[in-house]
Write an enzyme that holds these catalytic residues in place. Structure first.
Site, PDB file in Angstrom:
ATOM      1  N   GLY A  95       0.377  -1.212   0.041  1.00  0.00           N
ATOM      2  CA  GLY A  95      -0.063  -0.449   0.300  1.00  0.00           C
ATOM      3  C   GLY A  95       1.098   1.441  -0.231  1.00  0.00           C
ATOM      4  N   GLY A 103      -0.380   4.410  -0.681  1.00  0.00           N
ATOM      5  CA  GLY A 103      -1.154   5.619  -0.145  1.00  0.00           C
ATOM      6  C   GLY A 103      -0.983   6.546   0.606  1.00  0.00           C
ATOM      7  N   ARG A 138     -15.071   2.597  11.791  1.00  0.00           N
ATOM      8  CA  ARG A 138     -14.237   1.849  10.420  1.00  0.00           C
ATOM      9  C   ARG A 138     -14.803  -0.336  10.422  1.00  0.00           C
ATOM     10  NH1 ARG A 138     -12.006   4.383  15.515  1.00  0.00           N
ATOM     11  NH2 ARG A 138     -10.206   5.809  15.313  1.00  0.00           N
ATOM     12  N   ASN A 141     -12.026  -4.309   3.415  1.00  0.00           N
ATOM     13  CA  ASN A 141     -10.792  -4.630   3.435  1.00  0.00           C
ATOM     14  C   ASN A 141     -10.289  -5.988   3.763  1.00  0.00           C
ATOM     15  OD1 ASN A 141     -10.425  -1.851   3.038  1.00  0.00           O
ATOM     16  ND2 ASN A 141     -10.256  -1.275   5.290  1.00  0.00           N
ATOM     17  N   ARG A 189      -1.290  10.267  20.644  1.00  0.00           N
ATOM     18  CA  ARG A 189      -2.805  11.450  20.590  1.00  0.00           C
ATOM     19  C   ARG A 189      -3.569  11.760  21.941  1.00  0.00           C
ATOM     20  NH1 ARG A 189      -6.685   8.662  15.593  1.00  0.00           N
ATOM     21  NH2 ARG A 189      -5.662   9.412  14.072  1.00  0.00           N
ATOM     22  N   HIS A 214      -9.007  -0.746  19.015  1.00  0.00           N
ATOM     23  CA  HIS A 214      -8.764   0.818  17.781  1.00  0.00           C
ATOM     24  C   HIS A 214     -10.034   1.097  17.503  1.00  0.00           C
ATOM     25  CE1 HIS A 214      -6.931   3.697  16.369  1.00  0.00           C
ATOM     26  NE2 HIS A 214      -7.407   3.507  14.841  1.00  0.00           N
TER      27      HIS A 214
HETATM   28  O1  TXD Z   1      -3.719   3.482  13.415  1.00  0.00           O
HETATM   29  C1  TXD Z   1      -4.357   2.821  12.255  1.00  0.00           C
HETATM   30  N1  TXD Z   1      -4.302   1.595  12.447  1.00  0.00           N
HETATM   31  C2  TXD Z   1      -5.373   3.504  11.423  1.00  0.00           C
HETATM   32  C3  TXD Z   1      -5.246   2.741  10.075  1.00  0.00           C
HETATM   33  C4  TXD Z   1      -5.130   4.895  11.153  1.00  0.00           C
HETATM   34  C5  TXD Z   1      -5.318   5.443   9.963  1.00  0.00           C
HETATM   35  C6  TXD Z   1      -5.825   4.662   8.648  1.00  0.00           C
HETATM   36  N2  TXD Z   1      -6.084   3.095   9.359  1.00  0.00           N
HETATM   37  C7  TXD Z   1      -6.555   3.062   8.046  1.00  0.00           C
HETATM   38  O2  TXD Z   1      -4.958   2.583   7.446  1.00  0.00           O
HETATM   39  C8  TXD Z   1      -7.537   3.350   6.367  1.00  0.00           C
HETATM   40  O3  TXD Z   1      -8.326   3.131   7.333  1.00  0.00           O
HETATM   41  C9  TXD Z   1      -7.037   2.364   5.534  1.00  0.00           C
HETATM   42  O4  TXD Z   1      -7.891   0.974   5.883  1.00  0.00           O
HETATM   43  C10 TXD Z   1      -5.610   2.133   5.694  1.00  0.00           C
HETATM   44  C11 TXD Z   1      -4.712   2.659   4.874  1.00  0.00           C
HETATM   45  O5  TXD Z   1      -4.912   4.270   5.189  1.00  0.00           O
HETATM   46  P1  TXD Z   1      -4.718   5.049   3.896  1.00  0.00           P
HETATM   47  O6  TXD Z   1      -4.989   6.474   4.056  1.00  0.00           O
HETATM   48  O7  TXD Z   1      -3.488   5.154   3.508  1.00  0.00           O
HETATM   49  O8  TXD Z   1      -5.707   4.738   2.013  1.00  0.00           O
HETATM   50  P2  TXD Z   1      -4.643   4.500   1.389  1.00  0.00           P
HETATM   51  O9  TXD Z   1      -4.526   6.290   1.512  1.00  0.00           O
HETATM   52  O10 TXD Z   1      -6.206   4.833   0.001  1.00  0.00           O
HETATM   53  O11 TXD Z   1      -4.086   4.004   0.751  1.00  0.00           O
HETATM   54  C12 TXD Z   1      -4.133   2.676   0.651  1.00  0.00           C
HETATM   55  C13 TXD Z   1      -3.269   1.888  -0.563  1.00  0.00           C
HETATM   56  C14 TXD Z   1      -4.188   2.249  -1.980  1.00  0.00           C
HETATM   57  O12 TXD Z   1      -2.837   3.315  -2.806  1.00  0.00           O
HETATM   58  C15 TXD Z   1      -4.404   1.562  -3.073  1.00  0.00           C
HETATM   59  O13 TXD Z   1      -4.250   1.566  -4.311  1.00  0.00           O
HETATM   60  C16 TXD Z   1      -3.120   0.470  -1.837  1.00  0.00           C
HETATM   61  O14 TXD Z   1      -3.775   0.601  -0.986  1.00  0.00           O
HETATM   62  N3  TXD Z   1      -4.066  -0.962  -2.494  1.00  0.00           N
HETATM   63  C17 TXD Z   1      -3.626  -1.971  -2.725  1.00  0.00           C
HETATM   64  N4  TXD Z   1      -2.398  -2.425  -2.986  1.00  0.00           N
HETATM   65  C18 TXD Z   1      -1.904  -3.751  -3.031  1.00  0.00           C
HETATM   66  N5  TXD Z   1      -2.816  -4.500  -3.470  1.00  0.00           N
HETATM   67  C19 TXD Z   1      -4.265  -4.646  -2.891  1.00  0.00           C
HETATM   68  N6  TXD Z   1      -4.464  -5.952  -3.401  1.00  0.00           N
HETATM   69  C20 TXD Z   1      -4.371  -3.137  -2.610  1.00  0.00           C
HETATM   70  N7  TXD Z   1      -5.754  -2.661  -2.568  1.00  0.00           N
HETATM   71  C21 TXD Z   1      -5.525  -1.267  -1.985  1.00  0.00           C
END
Ligand code: TXD
Length: 325
Positions: free
Chosen positions: A15, A17, A94, A101, A157, A181
């Site tokens: 990931g 993102g 969440r 997810n 936090r 969480h």
């Molecule tokens: O404290 C915590 N654990 C939380 C977690 C804090 C903040 C965010 N939380 C969760 O992290 C949020 O609810 C998401 O489930 C994840 C990732 O958050 P992010 O903001 O980084 O999401 P993005 O920007 O959408 O990035 C996800 C990336 C994106 O680029 C997709 O193309 C990629 O994941 N993606 C994949 N990569 C590889 N393989 C697969 N199958 C795939 N599907 C999506």
């Protein structure tokens, strides 16, 4: 042509993102090792790898970065951090992310097992407490090498909001958060302190009031939603910093004690569930779970949090039974 082979560790990011990009930048700037960004959106992974690599000349770090949509770039990573998944949007919980997810985590778990079976895996994807357990089962990797990141963020936090209230540095505040969480997380004032002074003593000596501490605890519980409502998506700076601290503790064998979503069996009355507890991270991964004494009310709140995680695991199980995952 010099080889790119070197003795540096490799951090695989599943990931690339919002959080993944910050993870890559922090891993480089802390010289933790080389970085491989795997994302189904190859352009995102390659673009961020190239952009961060271009900052090396300015920032002075040494790291090879690569990105792409071929999971083979994760090969032999010592650490894998998983953010693949959908983030929340305003109004979403969440828990609303379970089905979407879980499917993503199922698909990437096999890649991790195949490419980096000995890695220390830090799961960030929400709903965290369920996704980390799902990831461990699907990858079939040792429990002590698969952990969830949430408590470090929630505690950070809590420390920040206490710092604002008391006018002191976060560096002098130690805070404890137990449980899942989510809204059921359990910030533990009794085990939190300011320069070693337990929070209850801070109240007794008149530095602040219990009502203000309770307000800080409530703001901590809602800390994620506060950011989502402000910017329309989940937080990413603090989550990335939190996961990198855990990865560094593993890579450098730091023996740090963090609140982590760790596999609990026979501790805290839990029999085989990932939930947020204090855990020691070193070269062995989760090397120890610290079982603290809980008061009656703390135990009740912690049990409610465990029950919430267990209930969400049942939702996941039902989706699997229905063949949806
Ligand atoms: O404290 C915590 N654990 C939380 C977690 C804090 C903040 C965010 N939380 C969760 O992290 C949020 O609810 C998401 O489930 C994840 C990732 O958050 P992010 O903001 O980084 O999401 P993005 O920007 O959408 O990035 C996800 C990336 C994106 O680029 C997709 O193309 C990629 O994941 N993606 C994949 N990569 C590889 N393989 C697969 N199958 C795939 N599907 C999506």
């Amino acid at each position: 042509m010099p080889s790119n082979k070197n003795s540096r560790p490799k951090i695989g990011l599943v990931g690339g993102g919002n959080i993944g990009g910050i993870l890559a930048q922090l891993a480089c700037e802390k010289n933790l090792g080389d970085v491989a960004v795997f994302d189904i959106n190859a352009g995102t992974a390659q673009g961020k790898a190239l952009d961060i690599a271009s900052s090396a000349a300015v920032e002075g770090f040494h790291a090879n970065l690569e990105g792409g949509d071929n999971p083979a770039i994760l090969k032999d990573a010592q650490v894998v951090i998983v953010t693949a998944g959908l983030p929340r949007k305003p109004g979403m919980s969440r828990d609303d992310l379970v089905e979407s997810n879980a499917k993503i985590v199922s698909s990437i778990a096999r890649h991790i097992k195949e490419q980096a079976p000995d890695a220390f895996v830090v799961c960030i994807t929400n709903p965290l407490d369920v996704m980390v357990g799902h990831l461990q089962r699907e990858a079939n990797m040792p429990h002590e090498k698969v952990v969830g990141m949430a408590g470090v963020l929630d505690s950070a936090r809590f420390r920040h909001f206490l710092a604002l209230l008391l006018g002191v540095s976060e560096q002098d505040i130690s805070a404890f958060v137990l449980g899942g969480h989510g809204d059921s997380m359990v910030p533990l004032a009794r085990y939190s302190s300011v320069a070693g002074i337990p929070l209850p003593e801070i109240v007794r000596m008149g530095w602040t009031t219990q009502e203000k501490i309770d307000a800080v605890i409530e703001r901590t519980r809602k800390g994620g939603a506060e950011v989502v409502n402000l910017m329309g998506t989940s937080a990413y700076f603090a989550p990335a910093a939190s996961a990198i601290a855990m990865a560094q503790a593993y890579l450098h064998d730091e023996k740090r004690i963090f609140p982590c979503a760790a596999y609990c069996k026979g501790v805290y009355g839990v029999d085989g569930l990932y939930v947020g507890v204090p855990a020691l991270i070193g070269a062995g991964g989760i090397e120890k779970i610290v079982e603290i004494e809980l008061g009656e009310q703390e135990r009740t709140l912690f049990q409610q949090s465990i029950d919430a995680v267990a209930a969400l695991n049942e939702v996941l199980g039902a989706l699997q039974q229905q063949g949806k995952i």
